[in-house]
Design an enzyme around this catalytic site. Structure first.
Site, PDB file in Angstrom:
ATOM      1  N   ASP A   1      62.356  57.094  55.991  1.00 12.33           N
ATOM      2  CA  ASP A   1      60.744  56.958  56.382  1.00 12.33           C
ATOM      3  C   ASP A   1      60.825  55.744  57.307  1.00 12.33           C
ATOM      4  O   ASP A   1      61.544  54.766  57.321  1.00 12.33           O
ATOM      5  CB  ASP A   1      60.276  56.445  54.984  1.00 12.33           C
ATOM      6  CG  ASP A   1      58.958  56.556  55.185  1.00 12.33           C
ATOM      7  OD1 ASP A   1      58.088  57.457  54.349  1.00 12.33           O
ATOM      8  OD2 ASP A   1      58.287  55.722  55.723  1.00 12.33           O
ATOM      9  N   ILE A   2      59.692  55.894  58.241  1.00  9.90           N
ATOM     10  CA  ILE A   2      59.610  54.897  59.317  1.00  9.90           C
ATOM     11  C   ILE A   2      59.076  53.524  58.828  1.00  9.90           C
ATOM     12  O   ILE A   2      59.142  52.765  59.618  1.00  9.90           O
ATOM     13  CB  ILE A   2      58.671  55.699  60.395  1.00  9.90           C
ATOM     14  CG1 ILE A   2      58.778  55.000  61.894  1.00  9.90           C
ATOM     15  CG2 ILE A   2      57.412  55.555  60.175  1.00  9.90           C
ATOM     16  CD1 ILE A   2      58.325  55.557  63.046  1.00  9.90           C
TER      17      ILE A   2
ATOM     18  N   ASN B   1      52.932  63.576  47.490  1.00  9.97           N
ATOM     19  CA  ASN B   1      51.619  63.476  47.356  1.00  9.97           C
ATOM     20  C   ASN B   1      51.017  64.836  48.056  1.00  9.97           C
ATOM     21  O   ASN B   1      51.445  65.133  48.952  1.00  9.97           O
ATOM     22  CB  ASN B   1      50.979  62.268  48.415  1.00  9.97           C
ATOM     23  CG  ASN B   1      51.662  61.032  47.664  1.00  9.97           C
ATOM     24  OD1 ASN B   1      51.769  60.733  46.576  1.00  9.97           O
ATOM     25  ND2 ASN B   1      52.017  60.204  48.728  1.00  9.97           N
TER      26      ASN B   1
ATOM     27  N   GLU C   1      49.266  61.770  53.886  1.00 16.66           N
ATOM     28  CA  GLU C   1      48.933  61.224  55.327  1.00 16.66           C
ATOM     29  C   GLU C   1      49.449  62.518  56.071  1.00 16.66           C
ATOM     30  O   GLU C   1      48.722  62.710  57.058  1.00 16.66           O
ATOM     31  CB  GLU C   1      49.673  60.202  55.801  1.00 16.66           C
ATOM     32  CG  GLU C   1      49.040  58.884  55.209  1.00 16.66           C
ATOM     33  CD  GLU C   1      49.697  57.694  55.365  1.00 16.66           C
ATOM     34  OE1 GLU C   1      50.536  57.623  56.193  1.00 16.66           O
ATOM     35  OE2 GLU C   1      49.668  56.530  54.573  1.00 16.66           O
ATOM     36  N   VAL C   2      50.549  62.832  55.804  1.00 12.89           N
ATOM     37  CA  VAL C   2      51.252  64.028  56.656  1.00 12.89           C
ATOM     38  C   VAL C   2      51.029  65.303  55.898  1.00 12.89           C
ATOM     39  O   VAL C   2      51.686  65.475  54.817  1.00 12.89           O
ATOM     40  CB  VAL C   2      52.794  63.835  57.010  1.00 12.89           C
ATOM     41  CG1 VAL C   2      53.220  64.921  57.704  1.00 12.89           C
ATOM     42  CG2 VAL C   2      52.814  62.428  57.485  1.00 12.89           C
TER      43      VAL C   2
ATOM     44  N   HIS D   1      56.726  66.879  51.664  1.00  6.74           N
ATOM     45  CA  HIS D   1      57.793  65.899  51.761  1.00  6.74           C
ATOM     46  C   HIS D   1      57.714  65.237  50.466  1.00  6.74           C
ATOM     47  O   HIS D   1      56.847  64.949  49.520  1.00  6.74           O
ATOM     48  CB  HIS D   1      57.555  65.021  52.773  1.00  6.74           C
ATOM     49  CG  HIS D   1      56.263  64.225  52.774  1.00  6.74           C
ATOM     50  ND1 HIS D   1      55.025  64.854  53.226  1.00  6.74           N
ATOM     51  CD2 HIS D   1      56.025  63.040  52.411  1.00  6.74           C
ATOM     52  CE1 HIS D   1      54.100  63.850  53.128  1.00  6.74           C
ATOM     53  NE2 HIS D   1      54.270  62.883  52.579  1.00  6.74           N
TER      54      HIS D   1
ATOM     55  N   HIS E   1      59.067  61.803  48.741  1.00  9.68           N
ATOM     56  CA  HIS E   1      59.687  60.469  48.951  1.00  9.68           C
ATOM     57  C   HIS E   1      60.851  60.026  48.047  1.00  9.68           C
ATOM     58  O   HIS E   1      60.469  60.300  46.709  1.00  9.68           O
ATOM     59  CB  HIS E   1      58.527  59.438  48.937  1.00  9.68           C
ATOM     60  CG  HIS E   1      57.478  59.324  49.605  1.00  9.68           C
ATOM     61  ND1 HIS E   1      57.117  58.515  50.795  1.00  9.68           N
ATOM     62  CD2 HIS E   1      56.364  60.243  49.750  1.00  9.68           C
ATOM     63  CE1 HIS E   1      56.253  58.781  51.356  1.00  9.68           C
ATOM     64  NE2 HIS E   1      55.614  59.864  50.875  1.00  9.68           N
TER      65      HIS E   1
HETATM   66  P1  5GP Z   1      52.332  60.700  52.459  1.00  2.23           P
HETATM   67  O1  5GP Z   1      51.294  59.386  52.568  1.00  2.23           O
HETATM   68  O2  5GP Z   1      51.966  61.758  53.507  1.00  2.23           O
HETATM   69  O3  5GP Z   1      52.977  61.100  51.490  1.00  2.23           O
HETATM   70  O4  5GP Z   1      53.629  60.041  53.290  1.00  2.23           O
HETATM   71  C1  5GP Z   1      53.892  60.094  54.564  1.00  2.23           C
HETATM   72  C2  5GP Z   1      55.050  59.108  55.027  1.00  2.23           C
HETATM   73  O5  5GP Z   1      55.555  59.522  56.238  1.00  2.23           O
HETATM   74  C3  5GP Z   1      54.681  57.767  55.003  1.00  2.23           C
HETATM   75  O6  5GP Z   1      55.657  56.854  54.372  1.00  2.23           O
HETATM   76  C4  5GP Z   1      55.116  57.326  56.429  1.00  2.23           C
HETATM   77  O7  5GP Z   1      55.707  56.119  56.541  1.00  2.23           O
HETATM   78  C5  5GP Z   1      56.058  58.501  57.043  1.00  2.23           C
HETATM   79  N1  5GP Z   1      56.007  58.700  58.240  1.00  2.23           N
HETATM   80  C6  5GP Z   1      54.908  59.151  58.937  1.00  2.23           C
HETATM   81  N2  5GP Z   1      55.369  59.324  60.436  1.00  2.23           N
HETATM   82  C7  5GP Z   1      56.345  59.107  60.498  1.00  2.23           C
HETATM   83  C8  5GP Z   1      57.288  59.396  61.671  1.00  2.23           C
HETATM   84  O8  5GP Z   1      56.985  59.639  62.686  1.00  2.23           O
HETATM   85  N3  5GP Z   1      58.855  59.296  61.526  1.00  2.23           N
HETATM   86  C9  5GP Z   1      59.179  58.995  60.125  1.00  2.23           C
HETATM   87  N4  5GP Z   1      60.589  58.821  59.996  1.00  2.23           N
HETATM   88  N5  5GP Z   1      58.421  58.940  59.126  1.00  2.23           N
HETATM   89  C10 5GP Z   1      56.953  58.772  59.413  1.00  2.23           C
END
Ligand code: 5GP
Length: 136
Positions: free
Chosen positions: A31-32, A86, A94-95, A99, A101
């Protein structure tokens, strides 16, 4: 055509990522913005928005990778372990690409705050109705 998600761009090598594992159906990356060091994301290559869109077969295949990496993360970092996932904006997705975590919990940081657990049932009747509605 639908715009690619950030994870599709990573899968297609259009943007960089720290890749730990890849097979025909999955990719695992750091995760970034890690909650703790060792925070990884297990991602199916097929662009399902949420787990509700997934076939049972693809979901079960994904879970095999999640379990392997959950064990790996715990063997490396010890302590506690979270596996989170999520779905939809209301749940902080967010994405819009499925996925999981996985991250170690070695610091005394709260992920879920008990003051946010406000979903109390107002009556036994309400609770019973919800139980009935949730039965499969
Ligand atoms: P969500 O809130 O959708 O469950 O989590 C999205 C996750 O993707 C976040 O923890 C965020 O840090 C990670 N993320 C977003 N953009 C990128 C990216 O460009 N590269 C990587 N490695 N992780 C990302």
């Amino acid at each position: 055509m639908k715009e690619k998600t950030i994870f599709e761009k990573i899968i297609d090598r259009e943007i960089p990522a720290d890749i730990l594992y890849e097979d025909q159906k999955h990719i695992v990356i750091l995760d970034i913005n890690p909650f703790e060091k060792g925070h990884i994301l297990v991602i199916p290559k097929k662009n399902y928005e949420t787990i509700l869109d997934m076939s049972e077969e693809d979901f079960l295949d994904l879970q095999k990778i999640v379990l392997k990496f959950a064990k790996k993360v715990h063997s490396v970092f010890g302590g506690g372990l979270n596996v989170n996932q999520n779905n939809y904006k209301e749940a902080n997705q967010e994405v819009p690409h499925v996925h999981f975590h996985i991250f170690p919990r070695t610091e005394n940081k709260k992920l879920y705050h008990s003051e946010n657990h406000t979903g109390k049932y107002t009556s036994e009747e309400e609770k019973k109705e919800i139980i009935e509605n949730l039965k499969i």
